[in-house]
Design an enzyme around this catalytic site. Structure first.
Site, PDB file in Angstrom:
ATOM      1  CD  GLU A   1       7.819  -0.492   7.512  1.00  0.00           C
ATOM      2  OE1 GLU A   1       6.809  -1.178   7.259  1.00  0.00           O
ATOM      3  OE2 GLU A   1       8.033   0.632   7.009  1.00  0.00           O
TER       4      GLU A   1
ATOM      5  CG  ASP B   1       0.232  -4.157   2.062  1.00  0.00           C
ATOM      6  OD1 ASP B   1      -0.064  -4.843   3.057  1.00  0.00           O
ATOM      7  OD2 ASP B   1       0.998  -3.163   2.106  1.00  0.00           O
TER       8      ASP B   1
ATOM      9  CG  ASP C   1      -0.395   0.020   2.516  1.00  0.00           C
ATOM     10  OD1 ASP C   1       0.849  -0.042   2.613  1.00  0.00           O
ATOM     11  OD2 ASP C   1      -1.142   0.098   3.516  1.00  0.00           O
TER      12      ASP C   1
ATOM     13  CE  LYS D   1       2.986  -5.910   3.757  1.00  0.00           C
ATOM     14  NZ  LYS D   1       2.433  -4.900   4.692  1.00  0.00           N
TER      15      LYS D   1
ATOM     16  CD  GLU E   1       0.463  -1.781   8.108  1.00  0.00           C
ATOM     17  OE1 GLU E   1       0.019  -1.041   9.020  1.00  0.00           O
ATOM     18  OE2 GLU E   1       1.050  -1.340   7.102  1.00  0.00           O
TER      19      GLU E   1
HETATM   20  O1  KIV Z   1       3.387  -1.292   1.612  1.00  0.00           O
HETATM   21  C1  KIV Z   1       4.558  -1.684   1.562  1.00  0.00           C
HETATM   22  O2  KIV Z   1       5.285  -1.484   0.583  1.00  0.00           O
HETATM   23  C2  KIV Z   1       5.057  -2.416   2.721  1.00  0.00           C
HETATM   24  C3  KIV Z   1       6.538  -2.594   2.830  1.00  0.00           C
HETATM   25  C4  KIV Z   1       7.147  -1.345   3.341  1.00  0.00           C
HETATM   26  C5  KIV Z   1       6.866  -3.769   3.657  1.00  0.00           C
HETATM   27  O3  KIV Z   1       4.297  -2.802   3.549  1.00  0.00           O
END
Ligand code: KIV
Length: 292
Positions: free
Chosen positions: A183, A84, A45, A114, A116
């Site tokens: 991160e 994401d 994202d 993915k 968070e």
């Molecule tokens: O959104 C993204 O690119 C990420 C990376 C920084 C791991 O989550």
């Protein structure tokens, strides 16, 4: 050729082989990143900041993510593509999470999602993996919570914060995450987490001992100028060479040097002559199509 799977990624940790993950947001970049050797492409994202021009990842929508993930799928053939989940696509409850994660799999066709958060996201991770959706976790400085963290700060620096991160990582592992992004985590803590977890850790600003690394494409190649994060290494300055090329194009258009004969199309002089008043002389430039 078959795509790399989440099991392949887990096997790489067992073999001690480093995992390469890079972001991409469109088809040509996905091709470049895959040619560069990435086993995993993250349609992050960060799209919101490096491509769409927002100053954070928060405005990114599911529609944005699906649109760009489809493009990355079209541009790649071998890498595991991870979509994401954007802000508020899963924080509102597991039913929303399930519906939105399913869109990544069904509409975009990617291999995993993915999301968070540690302990607070573990229930959702458990439900998604139970439904057959592979999930990559993400802890440390999670950008969707940047307002809660009070800025872009390294996480887990105090003993209490480090223990919290360990519990977060373990909760994700137990819930079935196949890998976890760390991160902005101090390198020694990331090393400890990497040793304690059976699933791979993918670091960004988390030191060399993680099982793999992820970088944002635009940071690596000099296409994002607003700021360069300390953890990002610029491998080339494509922005500078593109700017130079564009200035040359402008100069050539202004001077009439472009387009030249090589970039123009000819016309049969007899056909052209019919369009001309009697007695009009064709010049070489007319025959090349440079003047009408
Ligand atoms: O959104 C993204 O690119 C990420 C990376 C920084 C791991 O989550």
């Amino acid at each position: 050729m078959d795509r790399i799977t989440t099991s392949d990624i887990r096997e790489m940790k067992k073999r001690g082989e480093k995992i390469v993950m890079m972001t991409a947001y469109d088809a040509p970049t996905a091709r470049l990143v895959e040619d560069g050797g990435a086993e995993v492409i993250l349609v992050g994202d960060t799209l919101g900041m490096v491509v769409l021009g927002y100053d954070s990842t928060l405005p990114v929508t599911m529609e944005d993510m699906i649109h760009h993930t489809k493009a990355v799928m079209r541009g790649s053939t071998r890498a595991l593509v991870v979509g994401d989940m954007p802000f508020m696509s899963y924080q509102t409850g597991w039913q929303d999470a399930m519906k939105n994660a399913a869109r990544f799999m069904q509409e975009a066709g990617c291999g995993a999602v993915k999301l968070e958060g540690g302990k607070r996201s573990a229930e959702i991770v458990g439900k998604l993996t139970a439904a057959g959706i592979p999930v990559m976790g993400h802890i440390g400085l999670t950008q969707q919570s940047v307002n809660q963290f009070g800025g872009w700060k390294v996480q887990g620096k105090t003993p209490a914060a480090a223990v919290q991160l360990m519990h977060d990582a373990q909760a994700l592992e137990q819930a079935g995450a196949f890998a976890i992004v760390l991160e902005l985590v101090p390198a020694p803590l990331a090393e400890l987490l990497t040793q304690r977890l059976s699933v791979p850790t993918i670091g960004i600003g988390a030191g060399v001992h993680c099982d793999g690394q992820v970088q944002v494409f635009h940071d690596m190649v000099g296409l994002f100028d607003a700021f360069v994060p300390k953890h990002a290494k610029r491998y080339t300055d494509a922005g500078a060479s593109i700017r130079e090329a564009l200035k040359q194009y402008t100069a050539e258009v202004k001077s009439g040097a472009f387009p030249d004969a090589k970039h123009s199309f000819k016309m049969d002089p007899a056909a052209l002559a019919e369009l001309r008043p009697p007695g009009h002389q064709l010049t070489r430039r007319h025959a090349l199509g440079l003047d009408v």
